[in-house]
Design a protein around this motif. Structure first.
Motif, PDB file in Angstrom:
ATOM      1  N   VAL A   1      -2.868 -37.284  31.826  1.00 60.72           N
ATOM      2  CA  VAL A   1      -1.733 -37.938  31.167  1.00 60.72           C
ATOM      3  C   VAL A   1      -1.074 -36.950  30.208  1.00 60.72           C
ATOM      4  CG1 VAL A   1      -1.005 -39.870  29.722  1.00 60.72           C
ATOM      5  CG2 VAL A   1      -2.861 -40.187  31.369  1.00 60.72           C
ATOM      6  N   TYR A   2      -1.887 -36.226  29.466  1.00 59.03           N
ATOM      7  CA  TYR A   2      -1.360 -35.230  28.536  1.00 59.03           C
ATOM      8  C   TYR A   2      -0.572 -34.156  29.281  1.00 59.03           C
ATOM      9  CZ  TYR A   2      -1.259 -31.722  24.802  1.00 59.03           C
ATOM     10  OH  TYR A   2      -0.850 -30.804  23.862  1.00 59.03           O
ATOM     11  N   ASN A   3      -1.044 -33.778  30.462  1.00 56.90           N
ATOM     12  CA  ASN A   3      -0.423 -32.696  31.233  1.00 56.90           C
ATOM     13  C   ASN A   3       0.667 -33.177  32.187  1.00 56.90           C
ATOM     14  OD1 ASN A   3      -2.019 -30.633  30.127  1.00 56.90           O
ATOM     15  ND2 ASN A   3      -3.657 -30.961  31.614  1.00 56.90           N
ATOM     16  N   ALA A   4       1.033 -34.444  32.101  1.00 54.15           N
ATOM     17  CA  ALA A   4       1.962 -35.020  33.081  1.00 54.15           C
ATOM     18  C   ALA A   4       3.301 -34.298  33.122  1.00 54.15           C
ATOM     19  CB  ALA A   4       2.174 -36.502  32.787  1.00 54.15           C
ATOM     20  N   GLY A   5       3.757 -33.788  31.987  1.00 54.28           N
ATOM     21  CA  GLY A   5       5.027 -33.059  31.956  1.00 54.28           C
ATOM     22  C   GLY A   5       6.222 -33.975  32.137  1.00 54.28           C
ATOM     23  N   THR A   6       7.288 -33.442  32.738  1.00 49.73           N
ATOM     24  CA  THR A   6       8.509 -34.213  32.953  1.00 49.73           C
ATOM     25  C   THR A   6       8.290 -35.262  34.035  1.00 49.73           C
ATOM     26  OG1 THR A   6       9.860 -32.295  32.352  1.00 49.73           O
ATOM     27  CG2 THR A   6      10.945 -34.090  33.547  1.00 49.73           C
TER      28      THR A   6
END
Length: 303
Positions: free
Chosen positions: A87-92
């Motif tokens: 979730v933290y790394n989901a980006g755009t």
């Protein structure tokens, strides 16, 4: 500890998103200024709750039966935090503009925050209440000029705290049960359980756990103990005499196999894992032999 990772007092940007239960897809939801301010307040409130809890920060224990709230954290790169890290790394993400059509499929919602140093933090909340007010449409009212006015629009509920906050380096867990649901801990523990038991078997040369490894994935509580034991950096230092002595006090019986390893009875397998996970101990305060105890909840203390 959170303040070392993120400046709660200087939040520069906020994005709101949801994750769908049916396919795991994540989307951003367009939000207005007041909603962003509310999300900031939720983040600040969560941080303040952490700060108000007694005791020091504790490393998350996969086998702990968490009751009352405690200051719990885990490294973001921990294998069991992978879902939260994603979730933290989901980006755009794509925007979802018709959330009312998907509200009943929302698994959790999250808010991405960026401080004035461009550091990011993500607050995540299991969506137990988010969609609850949808069914109350045309039954909710608001007070306008001393008059109750019916709210005819679809309404969603935002909570006053997040279950967990994720930063670049750490995961801060406020509500353990909900966080573990979002993180899919049960599934991840079951999938890795056999490998964890094998690691324990390899590290402790006088114990045979091969029979446990064959079925561990079907026993969630035992699998959690195995994951916790395997993470112990001192496994290789476990001593046979001490384990045998404590096993006697807890009614755990062994037989010695052809290779010299000890194998416990099937009925004692769960007890043995609890013993290795420091969940079983013996206390004698009266000098009469004492009693065995089982601890599902524990906190390490400093003398």
């Amino acid at each position: 500890m959170i303040d070392q990772e993120f400046d709660v007092q200087n939040i520069a940007d906020v994005n709101f998103g949801i994750s769908l239960r049916s396919n795991g897809d994540m989307y951003f939801i367009p939000t207005d200024g007041p909603t962003k301010n509310t999300l900031k307040e939720t983040f600040t409130n969560t941080r303040n709750i952490f700060e108000g809890l007694p005791g020091d920060w504790e490393l998350h224990d996969i086998s702990e039966d968490y009751g009352a709230r405690r200051r719990i954290y885990a490294p973001r790169n921990n294998e069991f935090m992978a879902e939260l890290s994603a979730v933290y790394n989901a980006g755009t993400l794509d925007d979802l503009t018709n959330i009312q059509d998907h509200a009943h499929d929302v698994d959790f919602y999250f808010a991405e925050f960026r401080d004035n140093q461009q550091r990011r933090a993500v607050g995540i909340r299991k969506a137990t209440k988010l969609k609850g007010t949808l069914n109350a449409r045309n039954r909710l009212v608001r007070l306008v000029d001393d008059t109750l006015v019916l709210i005819q629009d679809a309404v969603l509920h935002l909570d006053t705290e997040f279950d967990v906050i994720v930063t670049d380096g750490k995961v801060f867990i406020l509500n353990a049960r909900q966080t573990e649901q979002v993180a899919k801990i049960v599934q991840h523990v079951a999938a890795t359980a056999a490998a964890k038991v094998q690691a324990i078997h390899d590290a402790i040369p006088f114990l045979d756990l091969s029979r446990i490894a064959e079925k561990i994935g079907r026993h969630p509580r035992m699998a959690r103990h195995a994951a916790s034991i395997a993470a112990n950096p001192n496994l290789a230092n476990f001593q046979r005499p001490q384990i045998e002595a404590l096993a006697v006090r807890h009614g755990i019986k062994f037989k010695e196999l052809y290779d010299g390893r000890l194998q416990c009875r099937v009925t004692d397998e769960a007890k043995l894992l609890e013993l290795l996970d420091a969940r079983r101990y013996h206390l004698d305060l009266q000098g009469n032999g004492g009693d065995p105890y089982r601890a599902t909840g524990r906190q390490r203390v400093t003398v």
